[in-house]
Scaffold this active site. Structure first.
Site, PDB file in Angstrom:
ATOM      1  N   ALA A   1     -21.723 -84.272  45.324  1.00  0.00           N
ATOM      2  CA  ALA A   1     -20.419 -85.013  45.316  1.00  0.00           C
ATOM      3  C   ALA A   1     -20.108 -85.884  46.595  1.00  0.00           C
ATOM      4  CB  ALA A   1     -19.328 -83.905  45.288  1.00  0.00           C
ATOM      5  N   ARG A   5     -18.939 -91.174  39.062  1.00  0.00           N
ATOM      6  CA  ARG A   5     -20.313 -90.690  39.242  1.00  0.00           C
ATOM      7  C   ARG A   5     -21.427 -91.828  39.500  1.00  0.00           C
ATOM      8  NH1 ARG A   5     -20.275 -85.156  39.864  1.00  0.00           N
ATOM      9  NH2 ARG A   5     -18.967 -83.955  38.573  1.00  0.00           N
ATOM     10  N   HIS A  62     -31.113 -86.840  42.425  1.00  0.00           N
ATOM     11  CA  HIS A  62     -30.116 -86.457  41.775  1.00  0.00           C
ATOM     12  C   HIS A  62     -30.883 -85.559  40.510  1.00  0.00           C
ATOM     13  CE1 HIS A  62     -26.706 -88.392  43.721  1.00  0.00           C
ATOM     14  NE2 HIS A  62     -27.642 -89.415  43.699  1.00  0.00           N
ATOM     15  N   LEU A  63     -30.394 -84.351  40.411  1.00  0.00           N
ATOM     16  CA  LEU A  63     -30.872 -83.556  39.120  1.00  0.00           C
ATOM     17  C   LEU A  63     -30.540 -84.125  37.864  1.00  0.00           C
ATOM     18  CD1 LEU A  63     -29.681 -80.145  40.813  1.00  0.00           C
ATOM     19  CD2 LEU A  63     -32.107 -80.862  40.178  1.00  0.00           C
ATOM     20  N   SER A  64     -29.091 -84.645  37.647  1.00  0.00           N
ATOM     21  CA  SER A  64     -28.868 -85.375  36.635  1.00  0.00           C
ATOM     22  C   SER A  64     -28.894 -86.851  36.673  1.00  0.00           C
ATOM     23  CB  SER A  64     -27.337 -84.933  36.229  1.00  0.00           C
ATOM     24  OG  SER A  64     -26.404 -85.401  37.425  1.00  0.00           O
ATOM     25  N   GLU A 101     -32.840 -91.152  47.686  1.00  0.00           N
ATOM     26  CA  GLU A 101     -31.758 -90.459  47.122  1.00  0.00           C
ATOM     27  C   GLU A 101     -32.157 -89.641  45.765  1.00  0.00           C
ATOM     28  OE1 GLU A 101     -27.179 -91.497  45.395  1.00  0.00           O
ATOM     29  OE2 GLU A 101     -28.595 -93.143  46.309  1.00  0.00           O
ATOM     30  N   ASN A 118     -30.134 -85.310  48.425  1.00  0.00           N
ATOM     31  CA  ASN A 118     -29.379 -84.947  47.233  1.00  0.00           C
ATOM     32  C   ASN A 118     -27.980 -84.826  47.575  1.00  0.00           C
ATOM     33  OD1 ASN A 118     -27.770 -84.247  44.937  1.00  0.00           O
ATOM     34  ND2 ASN A 118     -29.195 -83.055  43.996  1.00  0.00           N
ATOM     35  N   ASP A 133     -22.997 -93.992  57.054  1.00  0.00           N
ATOM     36  CA  ASP A 133     -23.130 -94.428  58.246  1.00  0.00           C
ATOM     37  C   ASP A 133     -24.445 -93.627  59.025  1.00  0.00           C
ATOM     38  OD1 ASP A 133     -21.313 -96.208  58.068  1.00  0.00           O
ATOM     39  OD2 ASP A 133     -20.028 -95.038  59.208  1.00  0.00           O
ATOM     40  N   ARG A 187     -24.408 -72.792  38.035  1.00  0.00           N
ATOM     41  CA  ARG A 187     -23.489 -73.885  37.929  1.00  0.00           C
ATOM     42  C   ARG A 187     -23.678 -74.848  36.948  1.00  0.00           C
ATOM     43  NH1 ARG A 187     -23.008 -79.054  41.262  1.00  0.00           N
ATOM     44  NH2 ARG A 187     -20.935 -79.663  40.618  1.00  0.00           N
ATOM     45  N   PRO A 202     -23.010 -80.236  48.609  1.00  0.00           N
ATOM     46  CA  PRO A 202     -22.355 -79.191  48.315  1.00  0.00           C
ATOM     47  C   PRO A 202     -22.569 -78.372  46.768  1.00  0.00           C
ATOM     48  CG  PRO A 202     -20.967 -81.074  48.365  1.00  0.00           C
ATOM     49  CD  PRO A 202     -22.394 -81.467  48.959  1.00  0.00           C
ATOM     50  N   ASN A 203     -22.318 -77.344  46.879  1.00  0.00           N
ATOM     51  CA  ASN A 203     -22.487 -76.612  45.556  1.00  0.00           C
ATOM     52  C   ASN A 203     -23.766 -76.407  45.198  1.00  0.00           C
ATOM     53  OD1 ASN A 203     -19.840 -76.236  45.187  1.00  0.00           O
ATOM     54  ND2 ASN A 203     -19.599 -78.144  44.860  1.00  0.00           N
ATOM     55  N   ARG A 235     -23.174 -90.266  33.542  1.00  0.00           N
ATOM     56  CA  ARG A 235     -22.106 -89.169  33.314  1.00  0.00           C
ATOM     57  C   ARG A 235     -20.449 -90.004  33.702  1.00  0.00           C
ATOM     58  NH1 ARG A 235     -23.447 -84.702  37.232  1.00  0.00           N
ATOM     59  NH2 ARG A 235     -21.920 -83.519  36.234  1.00  0.00           N
ATOM     60  N   TYR A 279     -27.469 -79.007  35.115  1.00  0.00           N
ATOM     61  CA  TYR A 279     -28.288 -78.903  36.205  1.00  0.00           C
ATOM     62  C   TYR A 279     -29.432 -78.145  36.125  1.00  0.00           C
ATOM     63  CZ  TYR A 279     -24.156 -80.919  38.570  1.00  0.00           C
ATOM     64  OH  TYR A 279     -23.133 -81.975  38.727  1.00  0.00           O
ATOM     65  N   HIS A 333     -20.582 -89.947  46.419  1.00  0.00           N
ATOM     66  CA  HIS A 333     -19.330 -90.798  45.997  1.00  0.00           C
ATOM     67  C   HIS A 333     -18.165 -90.628  46.957  1.00  0.00           C
ATOM     68  CE1 HIS A 333     -21.735 -89.806  42.390  1.00  0.00           C
ATOM     69  NE2 HIS A 333     -21.586 -88.423  42.354  1.00  0.00           N
TER      70      HIS A 333
END
Length: 148
Positions: free
Chosen positions: A78, A112, A101-103, A99, A75, A88, A19, A11-12, A108, A24, A81
């Site tokens: 949210a 997170r 992640h940009l950040s 996995e 990625n 599953d 954003r 999402p996002n 953070r 990001y 978390h």
């Protein structure tokens, strides 16, 4: 032709470049897609690149990856978390899971710093902006090659 690497974004992430660019970056999701395609191509691979704001759609694609992918880069944003459903789904995969992640979530907010996805991931790449995706695709390609 070998199976593609699935690259899924949560999402996002469709709003990358707009954003919170201080976190990001300024690259768009289309930019990230091109980076992933180029990196995969350098390793003789292709990617299936998808993004959704909907948890169930991500789960459907994870399930599809069981038979259609050589590896999976995710990625979860949210959902990492919060989503037991994504965890599953990932646990059912026999292909490498990276996995991404940009950040750097560890630097953070406290909430997170832990992701459910990490419990099923072969490895994690984070904190390198859009290059995190490139590095994750490279890792996925290498692991998929070893798994053959």
């Amino acid at each position: 032709m070998s199976k593609p690497i699935y690259v899924l974004s949560g999402p996002n992430l469709n709003l990358l470049g707009v954003r919170e660019p201080e976190i990001y970056g300024h690259q768009t999701l289309d930019d990230v897609k091109r980076l992933c395609e180029a990196r995969a191509s350098a390793f003789g691979c292709t990617v299936v690149f998808r993004q959704s704001n909907h948890e169930g759609e991500l789960v459907d694609w994870i399930q599809e990856a069981r038979t259609e992918a050589s590896a999976l880069v995710i990625n979860p944003a949210a959902y990492g978390h919060t989503s037991i459903a994504i965890l599953d789904g990932l646990k059912m995969l026999s292909v490498p899971v990276i996995e991404c992640h940009l950040s750097n979530p560890a630097s953070r907010e406290t909430f997170r710093r832990k992701t459910y996805v990490s419990l099923a991931a072969t490895g994690v790449v984070s904190g390198f902006g859009a290059a995190s995706y490139e590095l994750a695709v490279e890792a996925a390609a290498g692991l998929a090659r070893k798994a053959k």
